[in-house]
Write a protein that holds these residues in place. Structure first.
Motif, PDB file in Angstrom:
ATOM      1  N   GLU A  26       0.829  -1.207   0.000  1.00  0.00           N
ATOM      2  CA  GLU A  26       0.000   0.000   0.000  1.00  0.00           C
ATOM      3  C   GLU A  26       0.867   1.261   0.000  1.00  0.00           C
ATOM      4  OE1 GLU A  26      -3.106   0.020   2.966  1.00  0.00           O
ATOM      5  OE2 GLU A  26      -3.514  -2.095   2.607  1.00  0.00           O
ATOM      6  N   LEU A  27       1.947   1.255   0.777  1.00  0.00           N
ATOM      7  CA  LEU A  27       2.851   2.404   0.802  1.00  0.00           C
ATOM      8  C   LEU A  27       3.510   2.574  -0.563  1.00  0.00           C
ATOM      9  CD1 LEU A  27       4.299   4.697   2.298  1.00  0.00           C
ATOM     10  CD2 LEU A  27       5.993   3.021   3.061  1.00  0.00           C
ATOM     11  N   ARG A  28       3.964   1.478  -1.148  1.00  0.00           N
ATOM     12  CA  ARG A  28       4.591   1.540  -2.468  1.00  0.00           C
ATOM     13  C   ARG A  28       3.630   2.127  -3.499  1.00  0.00           C
ATOM     14  NH1 ARG A  28       4.558  -0.542  -7.135  1.00  0.00           N
ATOM     15  NH2 ARG A  28       2.940  -2.061  -6.679  1.00  0.00           N
ATOM     16  N   GLN A  29       2.391   1.654  -3.498  1.00  0.00           N
ATOM     17  CA  GLN A  29       1.400   2.154  -4.447  1.00  0.00           C
ATOM     18  C   GLN A  29       1.084   3.620  -4.193  1.00  0.00           C
ATOM     19  OE1 GLN A  29      -2.019  -0.418  -4.321  1.00  0.00           O
ATOM     20  NE2 GLN A  29      -0.941  -2.112  -5.322  1.00  0.00           N
ATOM     21  N   GLY A  30       0.958   3.991  -2.930  1.00  0.00           N
ATOM     22  CA  GLY A  30       0.662   5.389  -2.596  1.00  0.00           C
ATOM     23  C   GLY A  30       1.782   6.323  -3.018  1.00  0.00           C
ATOM     24  N   MET A  31       3.023   5.916  -2.778  1.00  0.00           N
ATOM     25  CA  MET A  31       4.156   6.746  -3.186  1.00  0.00           C
ATOM     26  C   MET A  31       4.225   6.843  -4.705  1.00  0.00           C
ATOM     27  SD  MET A  31       5.544   7.951  -0.466  1.00  0.00           S
ATOM     28  CE  MET A  31       7.184   8.463  -0.886  1.00  0.00           C
ATOM     29  N   HIS A  34       1.755   9.360  -6.209  1.00  0.00           N
ATOM     30  CA  HIS A  34       2.040  10.784  -6.046  1.00  0.00           C
ATOM     31  C   HIS A  34       3.405  11.198  -6.591  1.00  0.00           C
ATOM     32  CE1 HIS A  34      -1.572  11.162  -3.727  1.00  0.00           C
ATOM     33  NE2 HIS A  34      -1.185  10.182  -2.931  1.00  0.00           N
ATOM     34  N   TRP A  35       4.319  10.273  -6.775  1.00  0.00           N
ATOM     35  CA  TRP A  35       5.709  10.594  -7.116  1.00  0.00           C
ATOM     36  C   TRP A  35       5.831  11.487  -8.353  1.00  0.00           C
ATOM     37  CZ3 TRP A  35       9.941   9.946  -4.266  1.00  0.00           C
ATOM     38  CH2 TRP A  35      11.177  10.154  -4.875  1.00  0.00           C
ATOM     39  N   ARG A  48      11.609  14.390  -2.183  1.00  0.00           N
ATOM     40  CA  ARG A  48      10.231  14.128  -2.602  1.00  0.00           C
ATOM     41  C   ARG A  48       9.495  13.177  -1.667  1.00  0.00           C
ATOM     42  NH1 ARG A  48       9.750  13.043  -8.822  1.00  0.00           N
ATOM     43  NH2 ARG A  48      11.059  14.883  -8.704  1.00  0.00           N
ATOM     44  N   SER A  49      10.134  12.097  -1.247  1.00  0.00           N
ATOM     45  CA  SER A  49       9.462  11.130  -0.365  1.00  0.00           C
ATOM     46  C   SER A  49       8.967  11.798   0.904  1.00  0.00           C
ATOM     47  CB  SER A  49      10.415   9.990   0.004  1.00  0.00           C
ATOM     48  OG  SER A  49      10.704   9.213  -1.110  1.00  0.00           O
ATOM     49  N   GLN A  50       9.841  12.572   1.534  1.00  0.00           N
ATOM     50  CA  GLN A  50       9.447  13.222   2.787  1.00  0.00           C
ATOM     51  C   GLN A  50       8.315  14.209   2.561  1.00  0.00           C
ATOM     52  OE1 GLN A  50      10.404  12.294   5.882  1.00  0.00           O
ATOM     53  NE2 GLN A  50       8.722  13.640   6.430  1.00  0.00           N
ATOM     54  N   ARG A  51       8.347  14.934   1.447  1.00  0.00           N
ATOM     55  CA  ARG A  51       7.276  15.893   1.150  1.00  0.00           C
ATOM     56  C   ARG A  51       5.955  15.169   0.976  1.00  0.00           C
ATOM     57  NH1 ARG A  51       7.621  20.892  -1.466  1.00  0.00           N
ATOM     58  NH2 ARG A  51       9.543  21.021  -0.282  1.00  0.00           N
ATOM     59  N   ASP A  55       2.588  15.522   3.279  1.00  0.00           N
ATOM     60  CA  ASP A  55       1.300  15.926   2.701  1.00  0.00           C
ATOM     61  C   ASP A  55       0.214  14.863   2.852  1.00  0.00           C
ATOM     62  OD1 ASP A  55       2.482  18.296   1.954  1.00  0.00           O
ATOM     63  OD2 ASP A  55       2.668  17.769  -0.161  1.00  0.00           O
ATOM     64  N   TYR A  56       0.614  13.606   3.024  1.00  0.00           N
ATOM     65  CA  TYR A  56      -0.350  12.507   3.117  1.00  0.00           C
ATOM     66  C   TYR A  56      -0.099  11.711   4.402  1.00  0.00           C
ATOM     67  CZ  TYR A  56      -1.410  13.730  -1.655  1.00  0.00           C
ATOM     68  OH  TYR A  56      -1.782  14.424  -2.769  1.00  0.00           O
TER      69      TYR A  56
END
Length: 82
Positions: A26-31, A34-35, A48-51, A55-56
């Motif tokens: 789920e984390l992989r798909q979510g990142m 948005h990436w 980018r990851s931290q941003r 935001d989410y």
């Protein structure tokens, strides 16, 4: 950190491993979702990851839960501390 919430879970190791696998996906798909979004196009890749996690918050929660599950599974593999 504003108002922290602490939870404690007890589950069989196979359930914890399955939950860890699910949360990682789920984390992989979510990142991935948005990436490449226009919103993050100008954010350097190293930031980018931290941003995105900022935001989410749900994705940030996944990341923290993954860390806690990994630590708990590592301890269970090592056995109790003496």
């Amino acid at each position: 950190m504003p108002e922290a919430v602490e939870i404690q879970l007890h589950m069989p190791k196979p359930v914890a491993e399955a939950l860890l696998s699910s949360l990682r996906e789920e984390l992989r798909q979510g990142m991935q979702l948005h990436w490449y979004a226009d919103r993050y196009r100008t954010v350097p890749a190293g930031l980018r990851s931290q941003r995105i996690l900022t935001d989410y918050p749900a994705l940030a929660g996944h990341k923290r839960t993954i860390g806690a599950l990994q630590a708990a599974l590592h301890v269970s593999q090592q056995g109790p501390a003496e």
